[in-house]
Design an enzyme around this catalytic site. Structure first.
Site, mmCIF file in Angstrom:
data_model
loop_
_atom_site.group_PDB
_atom_site.id
_atom_site.type_symbol
_atom_site.label_atom_id
_atom_site.label_comp_id
_atom_site.label_asym_id
_atom_site.label_seq_id
_atom_site.Cartn_x
_atom_site.Cartn_y
_atom_site.Cartn_z
ATOM 1 N N LYS A 72 44.922 34.888 41.379
ATOM 2 C CA LYS A 72 44.967 36.357 41.345
ATOM 3 C C LYS A 72 43.539 36.884 41.351
ATOM 4 O O LYS A 72 42.598 36.134 41.079
ATOM 5 C CB LYS A 72 45.716 36.834 40.103
ATOM 6 C CG LYS A 72 45.137 36.292 38.805
ATOM 7 C CD LYS A 72 46.045 36.545 37.634
ATOM 8 C CE LYS A 72 45.451 35.931 36.361
ATOM 9 N NZ LYS A 72 46.320 36.125 35.215
ATOM 10 N N ASP A 113 51.161 34.823 32.763
ATOM 11 C CA ASP A 113 51.340 35.240 34.164
ATOM 12 C C ASP A 113 52.789 35.500 34.558
ATOM 13 O O ASP A 113 53.062 36.034 35.629
ATOM 14 C CB ASP A 113 50.705 34.217 35.108
ATOM 15 C CG ASP A 113 49.190 34.332 35.137
ATOM 16 O OD1 ASP A 113 48.671 35.421 34.812
ATOM 17 O OD2 ASP A 113 48.536 33.344 35.493
#
Length: 140
Positions: A72, A113
Site C-alpha cells: 500500500k 490491514d
C-alpha cells in the site's frame, strides 16, 4: 512447497528462516508487527530509501533476512489482494534467485490491514506452488 500454520512467535524460529511482513511505500512501520521488524532488523535503511524515493507497491525489499512486502502507499491505507499477490511474486522471485528455501510470516495483510486470511492463504499457496520454498505462518 510445504505450507504449514503453527502457533509460535515468528521471531523465535531458527536463523535459517527468512521472515516476511507487509509495509507501506512510505516505510513508516509504526504499527503492528512492523514495529517489531523495524527494531529487530534495524530497518532504518528502508526509511532512508523511502525518503529518497517511494518504495514500489507490489515489490519486496530484503534487508538481511527480512522481506518487506510493499502492499500500500501510505501506512493508513489498506492493501488489496492484487497488491499482496504482486508483492508475494516479488518475494518468490527473490527466493528463487537467492536459493532461499525457508520463509516464515505472520498472517500477512490480515491484522491491521483487514484482508481475509482464507483468501491470502490461497494466494500464498498459489504463488509458491511451483517452488521448493517451505512456508511457515506463525500466529500467537
Amino acid at each position: 512447497m510445504d505450507f504449514k500454520e503453527i502457533k509460535k512467535d515468528l521471531f523465535t524460529l531458527p536463523e535459517d528462516y527468512y521472515l516476511a511482513h507487509c509495509i507501506s511505500s512510505d516505510a513508516k512501520m509504526s504499527a503492528g508487527i512492523a514495529v517489531e521488524f523495524r527494531k529487530r532488523f534495524k530497518l532504518k535503511s528502508l526509511q532512508d530509501i523511502a525518503n529518497q524515493k517511494p518504495l514500489e507497491i507490489g515489490k519486496c525489499y530484503r534487508v538481511g533476512r527480512a522481506f518487506n512486502l510493499v502492499t500500500k502507499s501510505k501506512y493508513w491505507h489498506k492493501p488489496t489482494y492484487e497488491t499482496i499477490t504482486q508483492a508475494l511474486i516479488s518475494v518468490k522471485n527473490n527466493c528463487l534467485e537467492e536459493e532461499i528455501t525457508k520463509l516464515a510470516m505472520p498472517q500477512i495483510g490480515c491484522g491491521l490491514d483487514k484482508l481475509q486470511w482464507g483468501k491470502v492463504r490461497e494466494i500464498i499457496k498459489e504463488v509458491f506452488s511451483d517452488t521448493q520454498v517451505d512456508i511457515v505462518v506463525c500466529t500467537l
